[in-house]
Design an enzyme around this catalytic site. Sequence first.
Site, PDB file in Angstrom:
ATOM      1  N   GLY A   1      46.478  19.474  47.019  1.00 40.34           N
ATOM      2  CA  GLY A   1      45.840  18.776  45.896  1.00 40.34           C
ATOM      3  C   GLY A   1      46.808  18.489  44.760  1.00 40.34           C
TER       4      GLY A   1
ATOM      5  N   CYS B   1      44.554  30.312  39.739  1.00 39.27           N
ATOM      6  CA  CYS B   1      43.114  30.049  39.588  1.00 39.27           C
ATOM      7  C   CYS B   1      42.394  31.375  39.330  1.00 39.27           C
ATOM      8  CB  CYS B   1      42.548  29.324  40.799  1.00 39.27           C
ATOM      9  SG  CYS B   1      42.776  30.187  42.365  1.00 39.27           S
TER      10      CYS B   1
END
Length: 446
Positions: A264, A382
């Site tokens: 991504g 994250c």
Amino acid sequence: MSKYKKSVREAALDVIEAVEKNQSYSNLLLNSVIEKNELPSKDIGLLTELTYGTIQRKLTLDYFLAPFIKGKLEGWVRHLLRLSLYQIVYLDRIPDRAVLHEAVEIAKKRGHKGISGLVNGVLRSIQRKGVPDLAEIKDPIERVSIETSHPFWLVKRWEEQFGLEKTREMCEMNLVAPKQTARVNTTKLTREELIHNLSGIGVEVTPSPVTGEAIQTLRGNLVKTDAYRNGELTIQDESSMLVAHALELEKNMKVLDACAAPGGKTTHIAELLGGTGEVHALDLHKHKVKLIDENASRLGLSNIFTSTLDSRKAGEKFENESFDRILVDAPCSGLGVLRRKPDIKYAKKEADLHSLQKIQLDILSAVAPLLKKDGILVYSTCTVDKNENEGTVRSFLSYHPEFNEYHLKNLPEAVHPFIEGNELQVFPQDFGGDGFFISCFIKKGS
């Protein structure tokens, strides 16, 4: 003709059981069940809600069940009771009688008459007496833990790091299903053009208020569209999209993405370079590197070069001072993505967070020599844990005097309130994105 024979609740029970037994990720198992059994879309929605909801609320459901259960239960029976109670307590649109009937039928099929009687008895007792009152929990940390179904050690740790109110807000937000967001492939079309094209096929999206290349889905599934298949968009969380901007990219730069799969951020970097320069993407696992290649191919990006390589050995492949920018989106506890992977919060132990920091520092130290002088290094995770985030940053700087903090100044205006110097910490409740951390360093010039 569908090959699917089991009811949606049986399928949900299978997934929940497999997650706990095999320590598998619920999102991967769920996708596998959906694909394998060719489920109709109406059943996919219910299956997803039952699976995620029951896993998300496990500790709360166990608290509710405790007064009604005597003795030890087989694992699948407990899962069935949780699944059934989740529907009774949290899903108004499903009548209790339907929940009870199906629970008893599943118990008969998988067990024997005694088990079906037990399941029936427990659920009917709860119907008559109601569930215990969470207000009776006096310890504030334990109450947040049970109310929001987060392990006690995690709530306590966050309370020490952020205070009880912020912790409660985060835990409550972790129970809310994330919206589908996507990044427009600006090498192919503008955001406005994509929104117009999608509205023409009945997929309703809106511009993201967070970053200029993002859209939020209001109705429809972007993965099922030609726009996705033709490489006009990438499914990505808005918090994750901030990382490529932090690199302050310029055309023709050579960039290293040290922990790249599934790609991504790699593809976002390549798009921001406008197809120029080189993006070298590393991952430890061959099957994950294949995902990066597939994404790059779908998006029509020819400036991405992948390698199956442990990023701690990047110095064996690349020369010192050969990159203008380096991204280390490090392996982490994932405590910022509990809405997407609710099983993480039960699988992780506090000790895991300390062992992860060593890996994070090893990767940073391995790639540091590969950056040119005056080059920018971005470290991201994250997670929301201070030890993995600020702790790793402090340690890296203490070991590497050749780097300075570099203030984040290229990020969208919407996230400026969350920036402190060279660090950005986003919480799930800030704008509905994942919990995410970004830190920036610059290598001292000659």
